[in-house]
Design an enzyme around this catalytic site. Structure first.
Site, mmCIF file in Angstrom:
data_model
loop_
_atom_site.group_PDB
_atom_site.id
_atom_site.type_symbol
_atom_site.label_atom_id
_atom_site.label_comp_id
_atom_site.label_asym_id
_atom_site.label_seq_id
_atom_site.Cartn_x
_atom_site.Cartn_y
_atom_site.Cartn_z
ATOM 1 N N GLU A 112 0.829 -1.207 0.000
ATOM 2 C CA GLU A 112 0.000 0.000 0.000
ATOM 3 C C GLU A 112 0.865 1.261 0.000
ATOM 4 O O GLU A 112 0.515 2.262 -0.639
ATOM 5 C CB GLU A 112 -0.941 -0.021 1.200
ATOM 6 C CG GLU A 112 -1.995 -1.120 1.095
ATOM 7 C CD GLU A 112 -2.893 -1.192 2.304
ATOM 8 O OE1 GLU A 112 -4.105 -0.995 2.157
ATOM 9 O OE2 GLU A 112 -2.371 -1.459 3.418
ATOM 10 N N GLU A 132 -4.261 -9.599 3.514
ATOM 11 C CA GLU A 132 -5.120 -9.352 4.669
ATOM 12 C C GLU A 132 -6.280 -10.327 4.785
ATOM 13 O O GLU A 132 -6.765 -10.612 5.884
ATOM 14 C CB GLU A 132 -5.650 -7.916 4.619
ATOM 15 C CG GLU A 132 -4.609 -6.840 4.953
ATOM 16 C CD GLU A 132 -3.741 -6.458 3.779
ATOM 17 O OE1 GLU A 132 -2.922 -5.540 3.928
ATOM 18 O OE2 GLU A 132 -3.867 -7.090 2.690
#
Length: 259
Positions: A112, A132
């Protein structure tokens, strides 16, 4: 002198015009909560320094980063997560061009972070992932939105929902990275080539290009073109544009001042 904080080293090169941010936290460069805040702090320093024109983010050692400090999440209250991504995505708000050099793992919050930068360059052995889903969670620092805009909704859904890794070759084919190099030495050389190229351009024009590209991509085409047109007109009155035209006519290298 290097500054440290949250396992991020800040060094300066090219006569202070380039800031090199290095993740330095063990073999996998784990991104802790402290590291997240340190990233925002480092960019606050960088953005306030008029001498710095470009930023390069890289990882110390074998991997860029394997992601976040998983146990650390359980030490936070749910309300603390509402603005979680604001610190680690500071590169996206910086007016200065930011380059990420990826070697090895680029997972989770590290991915990210890289997605929030302007140019990504990687080695052939690099791998990208948002894992995730394996923890019963989704990416929370811009991963779903930025990835979908870069590689398309269908591919993003697959890689987010299955936590499947993206190879360097795929990343190159999909435009997720700008170049794929055979090894770390070649990666460093390519990053420096890009840095030197951009240092030869007007800092004002580079900042304007970043702003127009970032703000125009989510706007209707007509609005984006109008933004571009007005930015072009603004640059027409700048010292750097006049210098660039003069240098072109005189067949010499321009001396841009960022104004």
């Amino acid at each position: 002198m290097a500054l440290t904080g949250g396992r991020i080293r800040l060094d300066r090169g090219h006569d202070g015009r380039v800031a090199y941010l290095t993740l330095d936290h063990g073999k996998y460069n784990i991104v802790t909560m402290e590291t997240r805040q340190a990233m925002a702090d480092r960019f606050a320093e960088i953005d306030a320094d008029e001498d710095i024109r470009l930023v390069v983010i890289r990882g110390e050692g074998e991997h860029f980063t394997s992601g976040g400090d998983i146990p650390g999440f359980m030490e936070m209250e749910p309300v603390d997560f509402t603005d979680l991504g604001q610190n680690v995505t500071a590169p996206s708000r910086s007016p200065k061009p930011v380059i990420t050099a990826v070697d090895g793992y680029c997972f989770g919050v590290g991915f990210e972070l890289a997605l929030s930068t302007d140019i990504r360059i990687a080695t052939e052995r690099s791998e990208f992932a948002l894992p995730e889903m394996r923890l019963g969670m989704i990416p929370g620092s811009g991963g779903t939105q930025r990835l979908a805009r870069l590689i398309g909704l269908s591919r993003a859904k697959y890689h987010v929902m299955t936590a499947t890794r993206i190879t360097a070759r795929q990343a190159g084919d999909w435009g997720l990275v700008s170049a794929v190099l055979p090894d770390r030495a070649a990666l460093d050389a390519e990053v420096e080539r890009v840095v030197k190229t951009m240092l030869g351009y007007s800092p004002l024009a580079l900042r304007t290009a970043k702003e127009v590209l970032d703000k125009g991509i989510d706007a209707p085409l007509y609005s984006g073109i109008e933004l571009e047109r007005k930015a072009y007109a603004m640059l027409r009155s700048s010292h750097d544009f006049a210098e660039g035209v003069a240098a072109f006519g005189e067949k010499r290298a321009p001396k841009f001042q960022g104004r």
